[in-house]
Motif scaffolding. Structure first.
Motif, mmCIF file in Angstrom:
data_model
loop_
_atom_site.group_PDB
_atom_site.id
_atom_site.type_symbol
_atom_site.label_atom_id
_atom_site.label_comp_id
_atom_site.label_asym_id
_atom_site.label_seq_id
_atom_site.Cartn_x
_atom_site.Cartn_y
_atom_site.Cartn_z
ATOM 1 N N ILE A 115 2.616 13.366 8.525
ATOM 2 C CA ILE A 115 4.086 13.367 8.642
ATOM 3 C C ILE A 115 4.789 12.921 7.359
ATOM 4 N N CYS A 116 4.038 12.437 6.363
ATOM 5 C CA CYS A 116 4.731 11.866 5.197
ATOM 6 C C CYS A 116 5.043 12.905 4.132
ATOM 7 N N ARG A 117 4.542 14.109 4.261
ATOM 8 C CA ARG A 117 4.799 15.210 3.319
ATOM 9 C C ARG A 117 4.377 14.870 1.891
ATOM 10 N N THR A 145 0.838 -1.209 0.000
ATOM 11 C CA THR A 145 0.000 0.000 0.000
ATOM 12 C C THR A 145 0.868 1.252 0.000
ATOM 13 N N CYS A 146 1.855 1.293 0.910
ATOM 14 C CA CYS A 146 2.732 2.467 0.978
ATOM 15 C C CYS A 146 3.962 2.101 1.816
ATOM 16 N N PRO A 147 5.130 2.034 1.181
ATOM 17 C CA PRO A 147 6.331 1.654 1.940
ATOM 18 C C PRO A 147 6.633 2.605 3.105
ATOM 19 N N GLY A 179 -8.941 6.157 -2.245
ATOM 20 C CA GLY A 179 -7.508 5.839 -2.199
ATOM 21 C C GLY A 179 -7.072 5.501 -0.780
ATOM 22 N N HIS A 180 -5.914 4.787 -0.683
ATOM 23 C CA HIS A 180 -5.532 4.314 0.651
ATOM 24 C C HIS A 180 -5.089 5.440 1.589
ATOM 25 N N CYS A 181 -4.705 6.590 1.047
ATOM 26 C CA CYS A 181 -4.297 7.686 1.944
ATOM 27 C C CYS A 181 -5.451 8.113 2.868
ATOM 28 N N ALA A 182 -6.683 7.920 2.381
ATOM 29 C CA ALA A 182 -7.836 8.323 3.201
ATOM 30 C C ALA A 182 -7.933 7.480 4.469
ATOM 31 N N ARG A 183 -7.338 6.279 4.455
ATOM 32 C CA ARG A 183 -7.424 5.404 5.639
ATOM 33 C C ARG A 183 -6.094 5.350 6.383
ATOM 34 N N CYS A 184 -5.225 6.309 6.131
ATOM 35 C CA CYS A 184 -3.885 6.262 6.731
ATOM 36 C C CYS A 184 -3.752 7.309 7.831
ATOM 37 N N ASP A 185 -3.078 6.951 8.915
ATOM 38 C CA ASP A 185 -2.916 7.880 10.039
ATOM 39 C C ASP A 185 -1.651 8.719 9.931
HETATM 40 S S1 SF4 Z 1 -0.913 9.293 3.676
HETATM 41 FE FE1 SF4 Z 1 1.288 9.267 3.271
HETATM 42 S S2 SF4 Z 1 2.061 7.596 4.513
HETATM 43 FE FE2 SF4 Z 1 -0.129 7.324 4.357
HETATM 44 S S3 SF4 Z 1 -0.431 6.007 2.613
HETATM 45 FE FE3 SF4 Z 1 -0.596 8.076 1.825
HETATM 46 S S4 SF4 Z 1 1.470 8.585 1.180
HETATM 47 FE FE4 SF4 Z 1 1.645 6.798 2.465
#
Ligand code: SF4
Length: 988
Positions: A961-963, A692-694, A951-957
């Motif tokens: 911090i990932c810029r 999903t996101c390294p 998209g998976h960013c919507a479910r990411c905490d």
């Molecule tokens: S919000 Fe940032 S850390 Fe989270 S999945 Fe998206 S790019 Fe990756």
């Protein structure tokens, strides 16, 4: 003025304290040998001294009058303008302002007489009064009459009474008198001056000019005050031509102002000869404090900080309010956590402790008692096999928090009392609960201001009432909102609003905010007394009630006064746009000075670089920013050059390099202890996370950063707790049903027993009773499980659930992968295995075919579960079994409909993955897993953004911090050849 009698007393009266100060300076300058017997005062000070007895009865606190009117609004009977929900201090304040206008206009307090007079006037063709105007005015007069009656009963005099009393004693005034600088007055002030003129020699110095349009405001005063022969003074020199600049936002206006003031000071101009003026100062106070500080400009600005903005003032208010509001968690913790609150030094975990125990307010605080002897353990990790971090709050810390809460609860008596009694009790509580012997300067100001507010409230004892504590605290808060923190001693450049700057001369003036609707300000009619009534009262009765819309004339006059205040330089600034880019118009007053071509106006640029190009004087900070070797410059100035170098390298890597750098997720092979976290114990869930996101994998699995809101707010269960409870309930239920041969008839009874067991276990582990919101949430989980199980039992057929919550590991693509299986079913006839995995809800990411998602590495659970199930069976002595399908059940969705009836919905309840599908994608899946493992080993943790809908960013905490919003950062990984294989897998 003294007619040659040097020792004779004389008085000079001016409209404001600032003008009094100016006159004193001017007199000292003009008469260096000294002036004997000359007193300078503002008009109210003079009246107060002259008023005799009335002066001793004067109450200065506005709150007193507001309280008086609020009591009237709250008294039985129907009150005008006052529905149940608007009997507030705000309404009382507005009423007081309207009544003050009438008293200042010396309008007699006789409703019938007034209304009759006005009613007669409505018959006059010139009258513009409506019946509605009269009705509203009549309603206000009832409040006015009550107000006057109460002041008489209590023996209190307000400001208007003081002027009237002074007018009645004008013959006791000692002349001669010089009245300086008034272009307008209230009726009672004008009456006082009229009486003084009759009694003693008075010289009136009234500012007037030749331009009728400009000087229209205040015309009535010249007619009202008797003058023998007006004697014009010589005209002053014409004012300088304004220099006009335009800016975007207040900060840029102040920026130019600071540069120019600094230059004037450096050229030898004295700070007192410079003024910075705005119609309203509020929006400028923060940038003025910052930029004038940076430019080392001494200034005489009003205090920028409201009393209640200070944390100590908020804590004190919180202490007074806490018990009334039933000890709400956050505000109460702010009180007991304040460093000056008496208590132990170590309060680090109080907030976490209260939130972990789901304390909301009131009796919830007694939950602390259960942990007073053994302390409390708070899970601080993910509570997975390899992350069991926790914080242990020692018993002493729990007891200290409990004691602090008790102290707040019992800090103040609950009984009704008089204003003075409440004030004394609150002051005593303040002393008892806060350490007032170790205050910093600003904190001392806060406490002083709070004491002063309490003293003001104690003064309301004159009302002779007994009130509940809630009414006292409400008044305390209102009075605190009026206060600002200590004004600095006057020195330096004058920073003034236009009203305060009236009549003051300077060498240089900077006029800020010359925009439409700001200067002139936007004026609306007063709600209680319309302008039509105000005009009629003046026309019919001769009492001067100021007409609100006439204030536009005053604005014009004010601008003229500001424009003519400087002797040498006038700089005018307006905003072409605000700080957010919204366009704004210049003030109509500025139009005569604007060139026809707007491009000819100097526009202050927005960017720092363009500002530097203007060649303005630079501050050390700006020099540092512009220095070719900023690092050396920083070191020379004694700053942290190393931190700067690191930040610069980081930005250079972001902007300059074409490849993902060490700052963007290319961390390289990690040290062994970190490697154990990054690649050790790989599971399908962890690999899915990497796909999903390294970067998310790095933050969550390697650094083990916890999301900021991991500890739940409020009283509800967290999503993690809901998931755990649901899994525990299903396991317990199916274990019980196994003994009943999974017969649906036993579902209700076994579910009730399983639910009781799970609830008891949760309460024991979480030290939290399942009550209120928690109980309701748990009941919802039980209902969802029941709906799912009813369907599941009815469709089990030959499948028999045999093993629950089993762990196993298997070799997979040259790795060892492990996983935990929720449930394994065995076919009674064929002996085949089926894996059942419980999910809470169906989401859009489940819509794509599971085989496709497995190839992309997005969903690896299904293929792996099919390999893990035979390993579990073998451990239980069943060798050679084959898993034929993995089934995902969306348990909560069973609550939303009957799957037997609603077939279309069924695919949203269950998703299945068969052994045939697994065989078809086996090679791709193994390659994906091997590739991910290789990236992890080599330390590639770049970002993979998918922030569109679903998209998976919507479910990411970790979005904060990932810029990911930095464009170059999100594009670089996608263009880097070394990462091509990753993108081929996740985005084929
Ligand atoms: S919000 Fe940032 S850390 Fe989270 S999945 Fe998206 S790019 Fe990756």
């Amino acid at each position: 003025m003294k007619g040659g009698r040097v020792l004779a007393p004389a008085t000079v009266i001016a409209p404001s304290g600032r003008l009094v100060r100016h006159l004193k300076h001017a007199a000292a300058h003009r008469f260096p040998e000294g002036l004997f017997g000359v007193r300078f005062a503002n008009l109210f000070q003079f009246a107060l001294d002259l008023a005799g007895d009335a002066g001793g009865r004067f109450v200065p606190d506005v709150l007193f009058y507001e309280r008086l009117l609020l009591r009237w609004l709250e008294s039985p009977g129907e009150r005008p303008f006052a529905g149940e929900d608007v009997r507030t201090y705000d309404l009382a304040g507005a009423l007081h302002a309207a009544i003050r206008d009438m008293k200042d206009a010396a309008v007699p307090c006789d409703p019938e007489l007034l209304i009759d007079a006005l009613r007669v006037a409505t018959g006059d063709p010139g009258s513009r009064l409506s019946a509605l105007d009269l009705r509203k005015f009549g309603a206000l007069l009832a409040a006015y009459q009550h107000y006057e009656g109460e002041l008489r009963r209590l023996g209190v005099a307000d400001r208007s009474d003081i002027f009237r009393a002074a007018a009645g004693r004008a013959r006791h005034a000692v002349g001669p008198l010089l009245v300086y600088g008034f272009y307008d007055m209230t009726q009672v002030q004008a009456d006082l001056v009229t009486e003084l003129v009759r009694a003693i020699p008075v010289t009136l110095l009234v500012p007037r000019g030749a331009d009728r349009e400009t000087w229209r405001f205040g015309d009535w005063l010249c007619a009202a005050v008797p003058v023998d022969a007006a004697e014009p003074l010589p005209s002053p020199a014409p004012p300088p031509t304004p220099e006009v600049h335009t800016a975007a936002g207040e900060r840029d206006e102040v920026w130019l102002c600071a540069k120019r003031v600094r230059r004037l000071l450096d050229a030898g101009c004295r700070p007192e000869e410079i003024a910075v003026v705005a119609r309203t100062l509020d929006p400028y106070l923060a940038p003025l404090a910052a930029l004038f500080g940076e430019h080392r400009i001494p200034c005489d600005a009003p205090p920028g900080r409201a009393l209640l903005d200070h944390p100590l003032a908020q804590a004190i208010l919180g202490l007074f309010r806490a018990a009334l509001d039933d000890l709400p968690r956050a505000p109460t913790l702010d009180v007991v956590g304040h460093p000056l609150f008496r208590g132990p030094a170590d309060r680090r975990h109080w907030d976490l402790l209260a939130r972990s125990l789901r304390i909301g307010r009131g009796d919830d605080w007694s939950r602390l008692d259960a942990h007073a002897r053994r302390g409390f353990r708070i899970a601080a990790g993910r509570e997975t096999a390899d992350d069991r971090r926790s914080i242990v709050v020692p018993p002493a810390a729990v007891r200290a928090l409990r004691a602090a809460i008790r102290r707040v609860r019992h800090a103040l008596p609950a009984a009704d009392a008089g204003w003075g009694g409440h004030a004394t009790a609150h002051l005593e509580t303040l002393r008892r609960c806060f350490r007032l012997d170790m205050l910093l300067d600003e904190e001392a100001q806060v406490v002083e201001a709070v004491r002063d507010v309490l003293a003001t409230l104690a003064g309301l004892d004159a009302l002779g009432e007994t009130i509940p504590r809630a009414a006292f605290v409400e008044a305390f808060e209102r009075e605190c909102r009026r206060r600002r923190l200590g004004a600095p001693a006057p020195r330096g450049v004058a920073v003034l609003d236009a009203m305060a700057a009236r009549g003051l001369p300077f060498r240089h003036v900077f006029l800020l905010g010359l925009n439409a609707r700001v200067f002139p300000r936007f004026i609306v009619e007063e709600p209680f007394i319309s302008d039509a009534v105000r005009r009629e009262v003046f026309r019919v009765l001769g009492h001067h009630l100021p007409v609100r819309l006439d204030a536009y004339d005053e604005e014009r006059l004010l601008f003229h006064l500001m424009r003519s205040a400087p002797a040498e330089g006038l700089v005018c600034l307006y905003q072409r746009a605000d700080a957010d880019g919204r366009l704004r118009d210049p003030s109509p007053f500025l139009r005569p000075f604007l060139p026809l071509a707007r491009e000819a106006i100097d526009a202050i640029p927005r960017s720092d670089r363009a500002k530097r190009g203007r060649g303005e004087i630079a501050t050390p900070r700006e020099l540092l920013r512009a220095a070719p070797d900023a690092s050396a410059a920083l070191a020379a100035f004694g700053f942290d050059a190393l931190a700067y170098d690191r930040a610069r390298a980081f930005l250079a890597a972001l902007d300059g390099e074409r490849e993902v750098s060490a700052f963007e997720g290319r961390v390289g092979p990690l040290a062994p202890e970190w490697m154990a976290r990054s690649i050790g114990r790989l599971s399908p869930t962890r690999l899915e996370r990497f796909a999903t996101c390294p970067f998310r994998y790095f933050a969550e699995e390697v650094l083990r950063v916890l999301p900021a809101d991991e500890v739940v707010e409020g009283e509800d269960l967290s999503p993690r707790e809901i998931g755990k409870l649901m899994h525990a309930l299903l396991e317990r239920l199916y274990s019980r049903l196994a003994a009943r041969d999974f017969h649906p008839d036993h579902l209700a009874a076994e579910l009730a027993r399983a639910a009781a067991d799970v609830a008891a276990e949760f309460e024991r582990q979480a030290h939290l009773p399942l009550r209120g919101v928690l109980r309701a949430r748990f009941a919802e989980i039980v209902r969802a499980v029941e709906a799912f199980a009813a369907f599941d039992l009815a469709t089990l057929g030959d499948w028999e659930p045999v093993w629950f919550e089993e762990r196993a590991t298997v070799p997979f693509a040259e790795l060892v992968l492990g996983g935990q299986l929720d449930r394994i079913d065995r076919h009674r006839r064929t002996g085949a295995l089926r894996v059942v995995d419980y999910k809470r809800r169906f989401g859009v990411h489940w819509q794509t075919a599971l085989a496709t998602q497995a190839r992309r590495g997005e969903k690896l659970q299904a293929p792996l579960y099919l390999r893990l199930a035979p390993a579990v069976a073998a451990r239980h002595g069943v060798a050679g079994a084959v898993a034929t399908q993995a089934v995902f059940q969306f348990v909560e969705d069973y609550l939303r409909g009957d799957p037997a009836v609603d077939e279309i919905r069924e695919e949203r309840l269950v998703r299945a993955f068969t052994a045939e599908e697994s065989d078809a994608c086996r090679d791709d899946v193994e390659q994906a897993v091997a590739t991910f493992a290789s990236f992890i080993r080599n330390g590639w943790f770049f970002i993979h953004v998918a922030d569109g809908q679903g998209g998976h960013c919507a479910r990411c905490d970790f979005g904060s911090i990932c810029r990911k919003n930095y464009g170059r950062l999100r594009r670089k990984p996608e263009r880097m050849p070394a990462l091509t294989r990753y993108w081929e897998i996740v985005r084929p």
